[in-house]
Design a protein around this motif. Structure first.
Motif, mmCIF file in Angstrom:
data_model
loop_
_atom_site.group_PDB
_atom_site.id
_atom_site.type_symbol
_atom_site.label_atom_id
_atom_site.label_comp_id
_atom_site.label_asym_id
_atom_site.label_seq_id
_atom_site.Cartn_x
_atom_site.Cartn_y
_atom_site.Cartn_z
ATOM 1 N N HIS A 24 0.824 -1.170 0.052
ATOM 2 C CA HIS A 24 0.004 0.059 -0.113
ATOM 3 C C HIS A 24 0.847 1.278 0.172
ATOM 4 C CE1 HIS A 24 -3.380 2.689 0.911
ATOM 5 N NE2 HIS A 24 -2.614 3.186 1.805
ATOM 6 N N VAL A 25 0.661 2.202 -0.785
ATOM 7 C CA VAL A 25 1.400 3.456 -0.802
ATOM 8 C C VAL A 25 0.324 4.603 -0.635
ATOM 9 C CG1 VAL A 25 3.289 2.860 -2.365
ATOM 10 C CG2 VAL A 25 1.208 3.570 -3.248
ATOM 11 N N GLU A 26 1.053 5.689 -0.038
ATOM 12 C CA GLU A 26 0.141 6.756 0.176
ATOM 13 C C GLU A 26 0.532 7.882 -0.721
ATOM 14 O OE1 GLU A 26 -1.712 7.411 3.523
ATOM 15 O OE2 GLU A 26 -1.593 5.181 3.636
ATOM 16 N N GLU A 27 -0.315 9.027 -0.802
ATOM 17 C CA GLU A 27 0.116 10.158 -1.678
ATOM 18 C C GLU A 27 1.381 10.740 -1.172
ATOM 19 O OE1 GLU A 27 -1.669 14.368 -3.304
ATOM 20 O OE2 GLU A 27 -2.979 12.902 -2.173
ATOM 21 N N ASP A 28 2.345 11.026 -2.017
ATOM 22 C CA ASP A 28 3.626 11.854 -1.747
ATOM 23 C C ASP A 28 4.591 10.672 -1.006
ATOM 24 O OD1 ASP A 28 2.962 14.209 -2.815
ATOM 25 O OD2 ASP A 28 2.029 14.780 -1.041
ATOM 26 N N GLN A 29 4.484 9.587 -1.077
ATOM 27 C CA GLN A 29 5.236 8.473 -0.452
ATOM 28 C C GLN A 29 6.166 8.444 -1.521
ATOM 29 O OE1 GLN A 29 3.575 4.843 1.148
ATOM 30 N NE2 GLN A 29 5.378 3.547 0.576
ATOM 31 N N ASP A 30 7.630 8.097 -1.030
ATOM 32 C CA ASP A 30 8.742 7.724 -1.988
ATOM 33 C C ASP A 30 8.617 6.257 -2.520
ATOM 34 O OD1 ASP A 30 9.786 10.260 -1.468
ATOM 35 O OD2 ASP A 30 11.491 9.641 -0.378
ATOM 36 N N SER A 64 4.586 8.670 -5.153
ATOM 37 C CA SER A 64 3.571 8.385 -5.785
ATOM 38 C C SER A 64 2.505 9.748 -5.787
ATOM 39 C CB SER A 64 2.470 7.329 -4.978
ATOM 40 O OG SER A 64 1.371 6.869 -5.422
ATOM 41 N N ASP A 65 1.589 9.689 -6.624
ATOM 42 C CA ASP A 65 0.721 11.030 -6.811
ATOM 43 C C ASP A 65 -0.629 10.673 -5.863
ATOM 44 O OD1 ASP A 65 2.552 12.630 -8.083
ATOM 45 O OD2 ASP A 65 1.789 11.948 -9.938
ATOM 46 N N GLU A 66 -0.832 9.393 -5.479
ATOM 47 C CA GLU A 66 -2.137 8.935 -4.862
ATOM 48 C C GLU A 66 -2.094 7.889 -3.992
ATOM 49 O OE1 GLU A 66 -4.090 6.609 -8.807
ATOM 50 O OE2 GLU A 66 -3.934 8.750 -8.827
ATOM 51 N N ASP A 67 -2.965 7.753 -3.323
ATOM 52 C CA ASP A 67 -2.873 6.467 -2.488
ATOM 53 C C ASP A 67 -3.598 5.306 -3.352
ATOM 54 O OD1 ASP A 67 -2.755 8.184 -0.370
ATOM 55 O OD2 ASP A 67 -4.601 7.895 0.377
ATOM 56 N N GLY A 68 -2.777 3.913 -2.971
ATOM 57 C CA GLY A 68 -3.390 3.023 -3.862
ATOM 58 C C GLY A 68 -2.499 1.824 -3.293
ATOM 59 N N THR A 69 -2.477 0.655 -4.266
ATOM 60 C CA THR A 69 -1.746 -0.716 -4.101
ATOM 61 C C THR A 69 -0.708 -0.653 -5.334
ATOM 62 O OG1 THR A 69 -3.540 -1.498 -2.830
ATOM 63 C CG2 THR A 69 -2.023 -2.935 -3.745
ATOM 64 N N LEU A 121 7.990 3.378 -14.092
ATOM 65 C CA LEU A 121 8.780 2.714 -12.932
ATOM 66 C C LEU A 121 7.909 1.696 -12.286
ATOM 67 C CD1 LEU A 121 10.716 5.741 -11.816
ATOM 68 C CD2 LEU A 121 11.381 4.208 -13.641
ATOM 69 N N VAL A 122 6.789 2.152 -11.814
ATOM 70 C CA VAL A 122 5.777 1.308 -10.866
ATOM 71 C C VAL A 122 4.448 1.833 -11.365
ATOM 72 C CG1 VAL A 122 5.182 1.090 -8.681
ATOM 73 C CG2 VAL A 122 7.301 1.743 -9.014
ATOM 74 N N ILE A 123 3.379 0.646 -11.292
ATOM 75 C CA ILE A 123 2.034 0.952 -11.677
ATOM 76 C C ILE A 123 1.157 0.828 -10.220
ATOM 77 C CG2 ILE A 123 -0.043 0.208 -12.855
ATOM 78 C CD1 ILE A 123 1.831 -0.664 -15.104
ATOM 79 N N VAL A 124 0.478 1.687 -10.066
ATOM 80 C CA VAL A 124 -0.310 1.860 -8.766
ATOM 81 C C VAL A 124 -1.802 1.666 -9.068
ATOM 82 C CG1 VAL A 124 -1.036 3.195 -6.758
ATOM 83 C CG2 VAL A 124 1.336 3.061 -7.559
ATOM 84 N N GLU A 125 -2.505 0.782 -8.505
ATOM 85 C CA GLU A 125 -3.865 0.909 -8.634
ATOM 86 C C GLU A 125 -4.729 1.550 -7.591
ATOM 87 O OE1 GLU A 125 -5.757 -3.050 -8.789
ATOM 88 O OE2 GLU A 125 -5.868 -2.802 -10.873
ATOM 89 N N GLU A 126 -5.470 2.465 -8.022
ATOM 90 C CA GLU A 126 -6.006 3.350 -6.953
ATOM 91 C C GLU A 126 -7.050 2.373 -5.980
ATOM 92 O OE1 GLU A 126 -8.028 7.141 -8.496
ATOM 93 O OE2 GLU A 126 -7.188 6.656 -10.362
#
Length: 72
Positions: free
Chosen positions: A22-28, A43-48, A66-71
């Protein structure tokens, strides 16, 4: 779905996430190295994290995914 892209060309110094995290908005999520500087990519948004498309030591160009994040 968010594609986190490289903001400049450089080497992938460190990957801070893996698929399923899980990543949060503005997390490296990745740290690039360019001209002896460390450049955090966030990351520009929260997601997985769905997929990490690079490996440590890879060279990437500006705009490479680099990375794909699903909202959530």
């Amino acid at each position: 779905m968010e594609e986190i892209k490289a903001s400049m060309a450089g080497s992938v110094w460190k990957i801070l996430v893996k698929a399923g995290d899980h990543v949060e908005e503005d997390q490296d999520v990745v740290i690039l190295e360019s001209m002896k500087m460390e450049i955090p990519i966030t990351s520009d948004e929260d997601g997985t994290v769905k997929e990490v498309k690079i490996a440590e030591g890879d060279f990437v160009n500006e705009g490479d995914v680099l990375v794909i994040v699903e909202e959530e």
